[in-house]
Design an enzyme around this catalytic site. Structure first.
Site, mmCIF file in Angstrom:
data_model
loop_
_atom_site.group_PDB
_atom_site.id
_atom_site.type_symbol
_atom_site.label_atom_id
_atom_site.label_comp_id
_atom_site.label_asym_id
_atom_site.label_seq_id
_atom_site.Cartn_x
_atom_site.Cartn_y
_atom_site.Cartn_z
ATOM 1 N N ASN A 115 0.948 -1.230 -0.072
ATOM 2 C CA ASN A 115 -0.169 0.077 -0.020
ATOM 3 C C ASN A 115 0.986 1.188 -0.127
ATOM 4 O O ASN A 115 1.409 1.604 0.868
ATOM 5 C CB ASN A 115 -0.982 0.086 1.106
ATOM 6 C CG ASN A 115 -1.757 1.169 1.301
ATOM 7 O OD1 ASN A 115 -1.810 2.127 0.355
ATOM 8 N ND2 ASN A 115 -2.260 1.384 2.628
ATOM 9 N N LYS A 154 -0.098 4.263 -0.350
ATOM 10 C CA LYS A 154 -0.552 5.341 0.200
ATOM 11 C C LYS A 154 -0.552 6.710 -0.687
ATOM 12 O O LYS A 154 -0.488 6.420 -1.992
ATOM 13 C CB LYS A 154 -0.268 5.778 1.596
ATOM 14 C CG LYS A 154 -0.294 4.508 2.522
ATOM 15 C CD LYS A 154 -0.052 4.819 3.971
ATOM 16 C CE LYS A 154 0.307 3.791 4.700
ATOM 17 N NZ LYS A 154 0.097 3.711 6.051
ATOM 18 N N HIS A 189 -9.630 1.114 4.793
ATOM 19 C CA HIS A 189 -8.358 1.473 5.637
ATOM 20 C C HIS A 189 -8.645 2.518 6.678
ATOM 21 O O HIS A 189 -9.268 3.397 6.591
ATOM 22 C CB HIS A 189 -7.370 2.047 4.726
ATOM 23 C CG HIS A 189 -5.944 1.917 5.223
ATOM 24 N ND1 HIS A 189 -5.579 2.918 6.068
ATOM 25 C CD2 HIS A 189 -4.961 0.880 4.800
ATOM 26 C CE1 HIS A 189 -4.203 2.573 6.310
ATOM 27 N NE2 HIS A 189 -3.847 1.594 5.629
ATOM 28 N N GLU A 198 -7.064 4.678 7.756
ATOM 29 C CA GLU A 198 -6.808 6.007 7.475
ATOM 30 C C GLU A 198 -7.840 7.022 6.821
ATOM 31 O O GLU A 198 -8.267 7.896 6.881
ATOM 32 C CB GLU A 198 -5.348 6.381 6.609
ATOM 33 C CG GLU A 198 -4.266 6.250 7.281
ATOM 34 C CD GLU A 198 -3.058 5.889 6.534
ATOM 35 O OE1 GLU A 198 -2.855 5.540 5.453
ATOM 36 O OE2 GLU A 198 -2.008 5.327 7.445
ATOM 37 N N GLU A 201 -5.696 -4.793 10.489
ATOM 38 C CA GLU A 201 -4.665 -3.859 10.797
ATOM 39 C C GLU A 201 -5.017 -2.882 12.413
ATOM 40 O O GLU A 201 -5.765 -2.033 12.099
ATOM 41 C CB GLU A 201 -4.524 -2.866 9.431
ATOM 42 C CG GLU A 201 -4.472 -3.562 8.252
ATOM 43 C CD GLU A 201 -3.661 -2.580 7.406
ATOM 44 O OE1 GLU A 201 -2.742 -2.585 6.896
ATOM 45 O OE2 GLU A 201 -4.397 -1.362 6.946
ATOM 46 N N GLY A 252 2.007 2.436 10.474
ATOM 47 C CA GLY A 252 3.024 3.514 10.378
ATOM 48 C C GLY A 252 3.734 4.004 11.821
ATOM 49 O O GLY A 252 4.434 5.070 11.796
ATOM 50 N N SER A 302 3.196 -2.104 10.328
ATOM 51 C CA SER A 302 4.552 -2.118 10.536
ATOM 52 C C SER A 302 5.387 -3.254 10.309
ATOM 53 O O SER A 302 6.026 -3.942 10.978
ATOM 54 C CB SER A 302 5.049 -1.613 11.952
ATOM 55 O OG SER A 302 4.458 -0.287 12.185
HETATM 56 C C1 PEP Z 1 -0.848 0.236 5.939
HETATM 57 O O1 PEP Z 1 -1.004 1.270 5.640
HETATM 58 O O2 PEP Z 1 -1.933 -0.294 5.465
HETATM 59 C C2 PEP Z 1 0.049 -0.181 6.847
HETATM 60 C C3 PEP Z 1 0.109 -1.281 7.436
HETATM 61 O O3 PEP Z 1 1.033 0.613 7.070
HETATM 62 P P1 PEP Z 1 2.610 0.328 7.726
HETATM 63 O O4 PEP Z 1 3.146 -0.986 7.268
HETATM 64 O O5 PEP Z 1 3.469 1.399 7.425
HETATM 65 O O6 PEP Z 1 2.418 0.169 9.140
#
Ligand code: PEP
Length: 249
Positions: free
Chosen positions: A9, A11, A90, A92, A162, A168, A207
């Site tokens: 992803n 983003k 997601h 976000e 998630e 992040g 992460s």
């Molecule tokens: C994501 O944006 O779906 C995500 C898991 O980000 P990160 O791997 O940076 O934590």
């Protein structure tokens, strides 16, 4: 057998000029389906540059199949441009755009009707986990989608667990924490449709790095990962893809 899936992803990151070098460095694996989610603006460039076996998709999709919806992108348009996957729900978008469970369910349903495969993201905030409400939150988010999706299409969804506190932040859920929630999600799916529950992939996001991917992916109910930050580096993402174990059941 569930084939693992590892998704990148990007983003609102990644540029047009990054796509060709990224594709040249990317290493796929026959142990996993690999999907890249660049910005929607970069979808077609990614599709055209993708090596055999890499699928591409969008990070969000509209609820409608067309019409007067300024700024929206329909699932049909994504398919027309060579996309085969989308992310819905997601965190976000749930947080920044105020997307509700109901809206996420409508998006998942619209995607499936157009032939797009949705990764449905669910996950609790830190406050919800600390209050002991992690499972309630995840159950509610997933139930909204399961109630809306046509039963015959159920096995085509992928669930992305998630935890918001792990996205992040550099602080991944431990393999035990992630497996516990994936097992819970699997039991929720099983209560609805035991056959689909064995087929539906549940991927972990938050992460994931080359250092923690092997331990996470080795868990019984973790069928791969959804990777943000580490997916922007083709070598790091390739190492995460390579962490998928042989012969995942
Ligand atoms: C994501 O944006 O779906 C995500 C898991 O980000 P990160 O791997 O940076 O934590």
């Amino acid at each position: 057998m569930r084939k693992s899936l590892v998704a990148a992803n990007w983003k609102m990151l990644g540029r047009f000029a990054d796509i060709a070098p990224y594709m040249a460095q990317l290493r796929l694996s026959d142990r996993a389906d690999v999907v890249l989610f660049p910005s929607a603006l970069h979808l077609q460039a990614a599709v055209l540059a993708a090596p055999d076996g890499l699928k591409c998709g969008v990070q969000d999709v509209g609820t409608s199949h067309g019409g007067a919806h300024t700024g929206e992108i329909s699932a049909d348009m994504v398919v027309e441009m060579g996309g085969s996957w989308c992310i819905v729900g997601h965190s976000e978008r749930r947080i920044d755009q105020g997307e509700t469970d109901d809206l996420v369910a409508t998006k998942a349903s619209a995607a499936l009707k157009s032939g797009l495969l949705p990764i449905v993201c669910v996950g609790e905030t830190l406050a919800e986990r600390e209050a002991g409400h992690a499972e309630t939150t995840v159950h509610r988010q997933l139930a909204a989608v399961l109630d809306r999706v046509d039963r015959s299409a159920l096995s085509r969804i992928v669930v992305g667990y998630e935890p918001v506190w792990a996205i992040g932040t550099g602080e991944s859920a431990s393999a035990d924490q992630a497996q516990e929630m994936h097992g819970f999600i699997r039991s929720q799916l099983d209560a609805m449709d035991p056959v689909a529950a064995r087929l539906i992939r549940i991927v972990y996001g938050g992460s994931v790095t080359p250092d923690n991917a092997s331990e996470l992916f080795a868990q019984d109910d973790i069928d791969g990962g959804l990777v943000g930050g580490a997916s922007l580096d083709a070598r790091a993402f390739s190492a995460i893809v390579d962490a998928v174990p042989v012969g995942v059941a």
